[in-house]
Scaffold this motif. Structure first.
Motif, PDB file in Angstrom:
ATOM      1  N   ASN A 102       0.834  -1.202   0.000  1.00 22.66           N
ATOM      2  CA  ASN A 102       0.000   0.000   0.000  1.00 22.66           C
ATOM      3  C   ASN A 102       0.872   1.257   0.000  1.00 22.66           C
ATOM      4  O   ASN A 102       1.779   1.398   0.826  1.00 22.66           O
ATOM      5  CB  ASN A 102      -0.913   0.001   1.226  1.00 22.66           C
ATOM      6  N   PRO A 103       0.627   2.216  -0.928  1.00 18.69           N
ATOM      7  CA  PRO A 103       1.488   3.398  -1.018  1.00 18.69           C
ATOM      8  C   PRO A 103       1.326   4.380   0.138  1.00 18.69           C
ATOM      9  O   PRO A 103       2.190   5.238   0.340  1.00 18.69           O
ATOM     10  CB  PRO A 103       1.051   4.036  -2.340  1.00 18.69           C
ATOM     11  N   VAL A 104       0.240   4.277   0.909  1.00 20.67           N
ATOM     12  CA  VAL A 104      -0.011   5.229   1.990  1.00 20.67           C
ATOM     13  C   VAL A 104       0.517   4.693   3.322  1.00 20.67           C
ATOM     14  O   VAL A 104       1.268   5.382   4.026  1.00 20.67           O
ATOM     15  CB  VAL A 104      -1.513   5.550   2.103  1.00 20.67           C
ATOM     16  N   TYR A 105       0.115   3.500   3.722  1.00 18.71           N
ATOM     17  CA  TYR A 105       0.511   2.966   5.021  1.00 18.71           C
ATOM     18  C   TYR A 105       1.203   1.605   4.911  1.00 18.71           C
ATOM     19  O   TYR A 105       1.285   0.870   5.889  1.00 18.71           O
ATOM     20  CB  TYR A 105      -0.731   2.834   5.930  1.00 18.71           C
ATOM     21  N   GLY A 106       1.703   1.263   3.739  1.00 13.88           N
ATOM     22  CA  GLY A 106       2.348  -0.033   3.532  1.00 13.88           C
ATOM     23  C   GLY A 106       3.701  -0.139   4.211  1.00 13.88           C
ATOM     24  O   GLY A 106       4.418   0.850   4.404  1.00 13.88           O
ATOM     25  N   LEU A 107       4.061  -1.355   4.561  1.00 17.29           N
ATOM     26  CA  LEU A 107       5.312  -1.623   5.271  1.00 17.29           C
ATOM     27  C   LEU A 107       6.533  -1.316   4.413  1.00 17.29           C
ATOM     28  O   LEU A 107       7.526  -0.760   4.893  1.00 17.29           O
ATOM     29  CB  LEU A 107       5.333  -3.088   5.721  1.00 17.29           C
ATOM     30  N   ASP A 119      12.548   8.596  -1.628  1.00 20.86           N
ATOM     31  CA  ASP A 119      12.180   9.887  -1.051  1.00 20.86           C
ATOM     32  C   ASP A 119      10.675  10.028  -0.859  1.00 20.86           C
ATOM     33  O   ASP A 119      10.225  10.781   0.005  1.00 20.86           O
ATOM     34  CB  ASP A 119      12.688  11.022  -1.946  1.00 20.86           C
ATOM     35  N   GLU A 120       9.907   9.335  -1.676  1.00 20.19           N
ATOM     36  CA  GLU A 120       8.460   9.423  -1.594  1.00 20.19           C
ATOM     37  C   GLU A 120       7.859   8.041  -1.816  1.00 20.19           C
ATOM     38  O   GLU A 120       8.512   7.161  -2.391  1.00 20.19           O
ATOM     39  CB  GLU A 120       7.913  10.408  -2.626  1.00 20.19           C
ATOM     40  N   PRO A 121       6.623   7.821  -1.359  1.00 20.79           N
ATOM     41  CA  PRO A 121       6.013   6.499  -1.499  1.00 20.79           C
ATOM     42  C   PRO A 121       5.922   6.048  -2.952  1.00 20.79           C
ATOM     43  O   PRO A 121       5.728   6.853  -3.865  1.00 20.79           O
ATOM     44  CB  PRO A 121       4.621   6.692  -0.882  1.00 20.79           C
ATOM     45  N   VAL A 122       6.081   4.752  -3.141  1.00 23.42           N
ATOM     46  CA  VAL A 122       6.000   4.143  -4.474  1.00 23.42           C
ATOM     47  C   VAL A 122       4.691   3.365  -4.578  1.00 23.42           C
ATOM     48  O   VAL A 122       4.359   2.582  -3.687  1.00 23.42           O
ATOM     49  CB  VAL A 122       7.199   3.205  -4.728  1.00 23.42           C
ATOM     50  N   ALA A 123       3.971   3.576  -5.664  1.00 22.89           N
ATOM     51  CA  ALA A 123       2.740   2.817  -5.906  1.00 22.89           C
ATOM     52  C   ALA A 123       3.105   1.519  -6.614  1.00 22.89           C
ATOM     53  O   ALA A 123       3.031   1.409  -7.844  1.00 22.89           O
ATOM     54  CB  ALA A 123       1.764   3.643  -6.737  1.00 22.89           C
ATOM     55  N   TRP A 124       3.510   0.528  -5.836  1.00 23.80           N
ATOM     56  CA  TRP A 124       4.062  -0.712  -6.391  1.00 23.80           C
ATOM     57  C   TRP A 124       3.095  -1.401  -7.347  1.00 23.80           C
ATOM     58  O   TRP A 124       3.519  -1.880  -8.411  1.00 23.80           O
ATOM     59  CB  TRP A 124       4.415  -1.670  -5.252  1.00 23.80           C
TER      60      TRP A 124
END
Length: 266
Positions: A102-107, A119-124
């Motif tokens: 999860n790009p917001v609260y993923g581990l 540097d910023e979340p990745v939308a895997w």
């Protein structure tokens, strides 16, 4: 086993709604599939997915089997822990990994940002360039225990006298692995490769629950293509023909395995 296979092959020769329309079309469904770029793309994606998963399972499973075979402390405990992913239902595995991606609260994003890797979340699962690899990693975590167990069983059949003879010939660790271990477990590895390829080539659950075949068809493996043809578009004949093509591919892989194993035994 015979009835659904024969029924599926027969169904692939008809244009039908499974109720009151049974128009015999022969091989037209297969010809349409051969011209369908979407189906051909799904075959290519499936080969890529199966290759990544099978290769990953072999590397991880064989590596862990070699470690467990050394008879280290707490081996029984680690065997029990390492086999747990295989015991989890595929639905549970998919939901766990979907949460971690999860790009917001993923581990994964949390840890990688904490280490300064990103540097910023990745939308895997939303990036067409990353989605297939991300799904393959989840499948590897699910599938490596089977390879580990089979390879470990194969390692325990290799005579210890061969290792002693190799030591007398001053062979190092890599030399023993190359000339003693690898030939000893080769039949097991060949069987594992074919079984794993057949399993993951037709896999559906993890891919569907993680991405539904997206984004932009990046993970649209052939099993999802068959599902959508049958249960969304109600193209039963085309779906059956697609399934028969998958069956032929799996049989071809099995034939290659039989030939290679026979040559190895000879």
């Amino acid at each position: 086993m015979a009835y659904p296979i024969v029924y599926g092959i027969g169904l692939s020769l008809f244009d039908t709604n499974l109720v009151n329309r049974w128009d015999f079309v022969g091989l037209d469904n297969y010809g349409r599939l051969a011209r369908d770029s979407g189906f051909l793309d799904s075959i290519v994606i499936t080969f890529a997915f199966a290759f990544m998963v099978v290769a990953g399972n072999l590397v991880v499973g064989t590596g862990l089997a070699l470690l467990l075979n050394r008879g280290l402390r707490f081996t029984t405990f680690f065997r029990a822990v390492l086999i747990l992913p295989w015991l989890f239902p595929e639905v549970v595995v998919a939901l766990i990994w979907k949460w971690m991606y999860n790009p917001v609260y993923g581990l994964f994003n949390h840890d990688l940002q904490a280490m300064g890797v990103i540097d910023e979340p990745v939308a895997w699962l939303d990036d067409p360039n990353l989605a297939l690899v991300a799904v393959a990693l989840a499948a590897i975590w699910k599938g490596y225990p089977l390879v580990m167990v089979l390879v470990l069983a194969g390692l325990q059949t290799v005579p210890k006298e061969l290792y002693e003879a190799a030591s007398l010939d001053r062979a190092g660790g890599f030399g023993k692995f190359r000339h003693v271990t690898l030939p000893g477990i080769r039949p097991v590895l060949l069987a594992v490769i074919v079984l794993e390829t057949a399993w993951w080539f037709k896999h559906f659950t993890i891919v569907w629950l993680l991405t539904n075949g997206g984004p932009a068809g990046a993970t649209n493996v052939v099993s999802i293509d068959i599902y959508e043809r049958a249960f969304k578009n109600f193209q039963w004949g085309d779906a059956a023909a697609s399934a028969v093509v998958v069956l032929i591919i799996c049989l071809a892989l099995s034939a290659i395995y039989q030939k290679v194993l026979h040559r190895d035994d000879s």
